[in-house]
Write an enzyme that holds these catalytic residues in place. Sequence first.
Site, PDB file in Angstrom:
ATOM      1  N   LYS A 120     -31.985 -32.537  47.264  1.00  0.00           N
ATOM      2  CA  LYS A 120     -33.308 -32.581  46.742  1.00  0.00           C
ATOM      3  C   LYS A 120     -34.524 -32.198  47.767  1.00  0.00           C
ATOM      4  CE  LYS A 120     -36.101 -34.871  43.161  1.00  0.00           C
ATOM      5  NZ  LYS A 120     -35.899 -36.267  42.318  1.00  0.00           N
ATOM      6  N   ARG A 165     -25.925 -44.500  42.070  1.00  0.00           N
ATOM      7  CA  ARG A 165     -26.407 -44.272  43.322  1.00  0.00           C
ATOM      8  C   ARG A 165     -27.354 -45.324  43.438  1.00  0.00           C
ATOM      9  NH1 ARG A 165     -29.037 -40.208  46.601  1.00  0.00           N
ATOM     10  NH2 ARG A 165     -31.481 -40.354  46.131  1.00  0.00           N
ATOM     11  N   ARG A 182     -26.148 -38.009  44.782  1.00  0.00           N
ATOM     12  CA  ARG A 182     -26.239 -37.495  43.549  1.00  0.00           C
ATOM     13  C   ARG A 182     -25.189 -36.765  42.992  1.00  0.00           C
ATOM     14  NH1 ARG A 182     -31.002 -36.647  46.695  1.00  0.00           N
ATOM     15  NH2 ARG A 182     -32.873 -37.624  46.114  1.00  0.00           N
ATOM     16  N   TYR A 201     -35.701 -50.410  44.955  1.00  0.00           N
ATOM     17  CA  TYR A 201     -34.554 -51.286  45.015  1.00  0.00           C
ATOM     18  C   TYR A 201     -34.884 -52.646  45.416  1.00  0.00           C
ATOM     19  CZ  TYR A 201     -32.770 -46.559  43.869  1.00  0.00           C
ATOM     20  OH  TYR A 201     -32.526 -45.424  43.584  1.00  0.00           O
ATOM     21  N   HIS A 239     -26.058 -41.382  37.673  1.00  0.00           N
ATOM     22  CA  HIS A 239     -26.995 -41.745  38.849  1.00  0.00           C
ATOM     23  C   HIS A 239     -27.216 -43.231  39.041  1.00  0.00           C
ATOM     24  CE1 HIS A 239     -29.987 -39.876  41.115  1.00  0.00           C
ATOM     25  NE2 HIS A 239     -31.110 -40.791  40.854  1.00  0.00           N
ATOM     26  N   HIS A 292     -34.634 -40.058  50.922  1.00  0.00           N
ATOM     27  CA  HIS A 292     -35.952 -40.030  50.221  1.00  0.00           C
ATOM     28  C   HIS A 292     -36.928 -39.769  51.366  1.00  0.00           C
ATOM     29  CE1 HIS A 292     -34.570 -43.405  47.188  1.00  0.00           C
ATOM     30  NE2 HIS A 292     -34.502 -42.313  46.643  1.00  0.00           N
TER      31      HIS A 292
END
Length: 334
Positions: A174, A283, A149, A315, A280, A306
């Site tokens: 995150k 990414r 990110r 994706y 973003h 994640h």
Amino acid sequence: MNTSNPSLQKPLGTTAPRLLDRVREKIRLKHYSLRTEEAYTDWIKRFILHHGKRHPDGMGAVEVAAFLTHLAVAGKVAASTQNQAKSALLFLYREVLEIDLPWLDNVERAKAPKRLPVVLTRDEVHAVLSRLIGTHRLIGGLLYGTGMRIMECLRLRVKDIEFSRREILIRDGKGFKDRVTMLPASSIEPLQAHLLRVRELHERDLADAVAPVFLPYALSRKYPGAGREWGWQYVFPAAGLSEDPRTGEVRRHHLLDQAFQRAMKQAVREAGLAKPATPHTLRHSFATHLLESGYDIRTVQELLGHSDVSTTMIYTHVLNRGGRGVVSPLDAVR
């Protein structure tokens, strides 16, 4: 909750500074970012002003629901914005006022629409990156080449880059999680050249007695000299000095993300792309292109950081294979 007690309905002018100071203190205790601090205090002020400067401990579910409804109906804010406001109020009541709020759990969260991410083709990525210059070109290459990110990239410290193993350690990503991603081979040489220039800048700061770099948590007290050590310096420092809004010290911070966002926007425009590509998007493109190349989705999940593989699964729906890999019957017509 009883809201009829006049003693609870305190004017904002006499309570806001103390209340907001308590909010900031609790946010810093939990090591939330400055942006979260600014967002939460802003939402709390707006909530109080919306209800005639009444003190929050004299309000309850009705007032919270009314405020969130006002944001959606009159303000026409996005679902993510409404949910951020709710999170701020949850933090206020639970963490600062220490009031049990079973009723706030029942305030419905706005449902954000499920949208597929914008993904660039490999040619489009090349077109954008080739139009970035200098440090912005290096940052763009790392975003696409590692899946970081934008703030994860800008907050990198020198010690987090391992050239010999071609790895980058991303700290406090995150969800306050650490993870390791690859260092692209094509980025090694330009990154090493960049760090030589950064080191010269760091040595000038040492000579000029500039305040040490910001250290997270209580590290500045535990290791008083660490802020002046080379390993703790930002990989992408700002060109100028700035005042730390929390301490008032003048020091060198990392580059602001807005600068790269502007450069990216200009590069997208110059490349003639119709897609609304942002930092973003690089990414998203990283993840999609790895899956297109046959990499396991669990590997991609780990690289992206994640928690749930279902987040990474999105994706698989944007791979360049038509609808879920199904061949259209039109393509079979001769």
